[in-house]
Design a protein around this motif. Structure first.
Motif, short mmCIF file in Angstrom:
data_model
loop_
_atom_site.label_atom_id
_atom_site.label_comp_id
_atom_site.label_asym_id
_atom_site.label_seq_id
_atom_site.Cartn_x
_atom_site.Cartn_y
_atom_site.Cartn_z
N GLU A 111 16.60 -10.89 -4.42
CA GLU A 111 16.56 -11.64 -5.67
C GLU A 111 15.22 -12.36 -5.76
O GLU A 111 14.58 -12.64 -4.74
N THR A 112 14.80 -12.73 -6.94
CA THR A 112 13.55 -13.46 -7.15
C THR A 112 13.85 -14.94 -7.27
O THR A 112 14.78 -15.35 -7.96
N TYR A 113 13.05 -15.77 -6.58
CA TYR A 113 13.22 -17.22 -6.61
C TYR A 113 13.11 -17.74 -8.04
O TYR A 113 12.18 -17.38 -8.77
N THR A 114 14.07 -18.58 -8.43
CA THR A 114 14.07 -19.16 -9.78
C THR A 114 14.15 -20.67 -9.75
O THR A 114 13.97 -21.31 -10.78
N GLY A 115 14.46 -21.26 -8.58
CA GLY A 115 14.67 -22.70 -8.50
C GLY A 115 16.10 -23.08 -8.88
O GLY A 115 16.48 -24.24 -8.84
N ASN A 147 21.63 -20.74 -1.57
CA ASN A 147 21.26 -19.78 -2.60
C ASN A 147 20.36 -20.36 -3.70
O ASN A 147 20.31 -19.83 -4.80
N ASN A 149 16.90 -22.13 -2.69
CA ASN A 149 15.52 -22.00 -2.20
C ASN A 149 15.26 -20.59 -1.67
O ASN A 149 16.18 -19.85 -1.36
N ALA A 150 13.99 -20.25 -1.57
CA ALA A 150 13.60 -18.96 -1.02
C ALA A 150 14.11 -18.85 0.41
O ALA A 150 14.16 -19.84 1.14
#
Length: 161
Positions: A111-115, A147, A149-150
């Motif tokens: 998944e891509t980090y979104t904050g 789920n 933070n990176a």
């Protein structure tokens, strides 16, 4: 009246052979003419998602045999003689609940980090009746950890009772 030998214990997801043969000595009898069949079911658990019929009531065998077992529980088939025959015979079979195992969970992709919290869908399946079968999402819960933070997050799947 004799019953055809068949396994009496299955696990949810197994295929159940619904062919019923009723005999008097070695003579096969005819359903409707020589005997009637009644079916009843006793669930392990109750609730809207786990009880296809009320406990101890009749059920439609088309909902149960083959690949269609709707829930774990105790199923009873009773053959009652009529016409020139007397007596009855009962066959009971148990469908056990299936345990969740690690091999039943499909890997979750990156998944891509979104904050924000990321909660990807989880797919749970089992091998049965020659094909993979999905377990309905209402049959389990998913709890997510780490789920936001990176890094590596964790999804825990728990079967509902």
């Amino acid at each position: 009246m004799d019953g055809k030998p068949t396994p009496a214990v299955y696990t949810y997801g197994d295929k159940v052979d619904g062919d019923i043969t009723v005999k008097a000595n070695d003579t096969a009898l005819t359903e409707g003419q020589d005997y009637t069949l009644t079916y009843s079911y006793q669930p392990f658990v109750t609730g809207a998602n786990t009880q296809p019929v009320a406990a101890g009531t009749d059920y439609d065998p088309a909902q149960v045999f083959g690949d269609n077992i709707p829930a774990a529980g105790l199923y009873v088939v009773t053959a009652s003689a009529k016409g020139s025959y007397t007596g009855s015979g009962t066959f009971v079979f148990l469908v056990q609940q299936r345990n969740l195992e690690d091999g039943m969970l499909e890997a979750i992709g990156g998944e891509t980090y979104t904050g924000e919290k990321i909660e990807p869908g989880v797919t749970v399946s089992y091998a049965g009746a020659g094909a993979d079968n999905l377990i309905a999402a209402e049959d389990y819960t998913v709890a997510y950890q780490d789920n936001i933070n990176a890094g590596t997050a964790k999804a825990t799947v728990t079967a509902k009772a």
